[in-house]
Motif scaffolding. Structure first.
Motif, short mmCIF file in Angstrom:
data_model
loop_
_atom_site.label_atom_id
_atom_site.label_comp_id
_atom_site.label_asym_id
_atom_site.label_seq_id
_atom_site.Cartn_x
_atom_site.Cartn_y
_atom_site.Cartn_z
N ALA A 10 1.01 -1.15 -0.16
CA ALA A 10 -0.01 -0.08 -0.07
C ALA A 10 0.61 1.38 -0.09
N ARG A 11 1.99 1.31 0.77
CA ARG A 11 2.73 2.60 1.08
C ARG A 11 3.29 3.18 -0.21
N PRO A 12 4.01 2.58 -1.07
CA PRO A 12 4.61 3.27 -2.16
C PRO A 12 3.55 3.76 -3.07
N VAL A 13 2.45 2.71 -3.44
CA VAL A 13 1.41 3.08 -4.41
C VAL A 13 0.42 4.28 -3.72
N ALA A 14 0.43 4.45 -2.48
CA ALA A 14 -0.17 5.57 -1.89
C ALA A 14 0.27 6.70 -2.06
N ILE A 29 -3.10 5.90 4.81
CA ILE A 29 -3.13 4.42 5.27
C ILE A 29 -3.85 4.25 6.50
N ASP A 30 -4.98 3.41 6.18
CA ASP A 30 -5.74 3.16 7.63
C ASP A 30 -5.35 1.81 7.98
N ASN A 31 -4.68 1.40 9.08
CA ASN A 31 -4.16 -0.11 9.36
C ASN A 31 -5.27 -0.37 10.18
N ARG A 32 -6.58 -1.02 9.73
CA ARG A 32 -7.79 -1.12 10.51
C ARG A 32 -7.65 -3.09 10.54
N SER A 33 -6.68 -3.46 11.45
CA SER A 33 -6.79 -4.85 11.59
C SER A 33 -7.64 -5.36 12.55
N GLY A 34 -7.86 -6.88 12.37
CA GLY A 34 -8.77 -7.53 13.20
C GLY A 34 -9.45 -8.55 12.53
N ALA A 35 -9.71 -9.72 13.15
CA ALA A 35 -10.56 -10.80 12.61
C ALA A 35 -9.67 -11.42 11.27
N VAL A 76 -3.12 3.87 -10.82
CA VAL A 76 -2.50 2.69 -10.10
C VAL A 76 -1.56 1.99 -11.18
N ARG A 77 -1.91 1.90 -12.66
CA ARG A 77 -1.11 1.43 -13.54
C ARG A 77 0.16 2.34 -13.72
N ASP A 78 -0.05 3.51 -13.65
CA ASP A 78 1.13 4.53 -13.82
C ASP A 78 2.15 4.42 -12.48
N ALA A 79 1.41 4.20 -11.47
CA ALA A 79 2.05 4.08 -9.98
C ALA A 79 3.20 2.60 -10.34
N MET A 80 2.39 1.56 -10.71
CA MET A 80 3.31 0.47 -10.89
C MET A 80 4.30 0.38 -12.13
N LYS A 81 4.46 1.38 -12.78
CA LYS A 81 5.56 1.75 -13.88
C LYS A 81 6.62 2.55 -13.43
N ASP A 82 6.25 3.34 -12.17
CA ASP A 82 7.11 4.43 -11.63
C ASP A 82 8.35 3.89 -11.05
N PRO A 83 9.45 4.08 -11.35
CA PRO A 83 10.68 3.47 -10.69
C PRO A 83 10.83 3.70 -9.08
N GLU A 84 10.29 4.60 -8.60
CA GLU A 84 10.47 5.03 -7.28
C GLU A 84 9.66 3.94 -6.40
N VAL A 85 8.53 3.59 -7.16
CA VAL A 85 7.73 2.61 -6.63
C VAL A 85 8.25 1.02 -6.67
#
Length: 326
Positions: free
Chosen positions: A50-54, A67-73, A277-286
């Motif tokens: 999540a974090r690099p995409v966000a 980022i909302d870490n809502r853990s449980g169950a 999101v597609r462009d994020a996954m092409k980004d070298p930093e991500v």
């Protein structure tokens, strides 16, 4: 102009105005900050995805992506939160392959089903790593064969951690246990990160988790990995054998991470979100962040991702039924 024609004209103008407002509202997405729910604590596979995409989305869209870490169950709490959210593109979900198993676990236990998978719309797959079988570096087992021999000699004595009943880490370990004929003690946690911490500390003796949550600890010499749940060896762990190589042909598990949204979003919002999101996954930093953690990007756009989820879920639900009540 007759009054009737004049009023009809006003009605047409009103319709156009309303249509224009709707289009404008859709094109304005995002109109406020975006919440990206991660149904596990920080440090696990979903959080790593999540974090690099966000960060990229925030930079491009001009609104905060929180980022909302809502853990449980075992992840069900966060998944169900997004399944019930307004489908306006401002509440998203970065979740794992346990997505389809958790509703099935509710049915197994006769509980009200927290959510159904079809309440969520697949946007994109981000990662798809096999889980790795890890033990503390101080453990006596150097191979899976040694671990299996010891576990068979001491049924129920060796404990393993998970992210909760029927979560990704639980299902993968039970898949192995069923194949090898082992009985181990299951210790559930709220996510992978606290389970890894207790594995390093020796409170539990084994864990199946994603490469990204384990690699830094393997490199630091505090954990040892014995096997790979994937069909092929990983570049980050080239000497690590797969379970299939070790003779467990039915043991294969991928802890994929993907982005979902509540079903029913306006088409322009879906398109813009997919493109971002597609462009994020092409980004070298991500991609650099993922690769540094030992996670190879495994992008799929929504249509292919939806097919992948359906096929993978069918196999995992069948495993869950074999596990039964735990």
């Amino acid at each position: 102009m007759k009054r009737r024609d004049f009023l009809a004209g006003l009605g047409g103008l009103s319709t156009l105005a309303l249509t224009g407002q709707t289009v404008q509202a859709q094109e304005a997405w995002p109109s406020k900050n975006i919440s990206m729910v991660v149904p596990f604590p920080a440090g696990g596979q979903a959080d790593i995805a999540a974090r690099p995409v966000a960060t990229y989305m925030q930079k491009v869209l001009g609104k905060a992506v929180i980022i909302d870490n809502r853990s449980g169950a075992g992840g069900s709490l966060g998944n169900s939160t997004v399944a019930r959210a307004a489908p306006d593109g401002h509440t998203l979900l970065m979740t794992l392959s346990s997505l389809a198993v958790l509703p099935e676990s509710d049915r197994i236990y006769g509980r009200p089903v927290a959510y159904e998978v079809d309440q969520l719309q697949p946007i994109a797959r981000v990662l798809a790593d096999p889980t790795l079988f890890a033990v503390p570096a101080s453990a006596p087992w150097k191979t899976i064969q040694e671990f299996v021999a010891d576990a068979k000699a001491r049924p129920g004595a060796i404990s393993y951690g998970s992210s909760g009943p029927f979560g990704t880490l639980h299902v993968s370990m039970e898949m192995f246990a069923l194949s090898a004929g082992l009985k181990m003690l299951h210790v559930p946690y709220r996510g992978a990160a606290p389970a890894v911490s207790d594995l390093i500390g020796g409170q539990i003796q084994a864990l199946a988790s994603a490469p990204g949550t384990l690699k830094q600890h393997v490199d630091a010499g505090t954990l040892r990995v014995l096997a790979n749940f994937g069909a092929e060896r990983l570049a980050a762990f080239p000497d690590l054998p797969t379970f299939k190589e070790l003779g467990y042909s039915d043991v294969e598990f991928y802890i994929w991470a993907g982005l979902f949204a509540p079903k029913g979003m306006p088409a322009p919002v879906v398109t813009k979100l997919r493109d971002t999101v597609r462009d994020a996954m092409k980004d070298p930093e991500v991609t650099k962040v993922f690769e540094a953690a030992g996670n190879m990007p495994a992008y799929q756009d929504s249509e292919d991702f939806a097919k992948f989820v359906a096929k993978d879920s069918e196999r995992l639900v069948a495993t869950a039924k074999k596990i039964g009540k735990v």
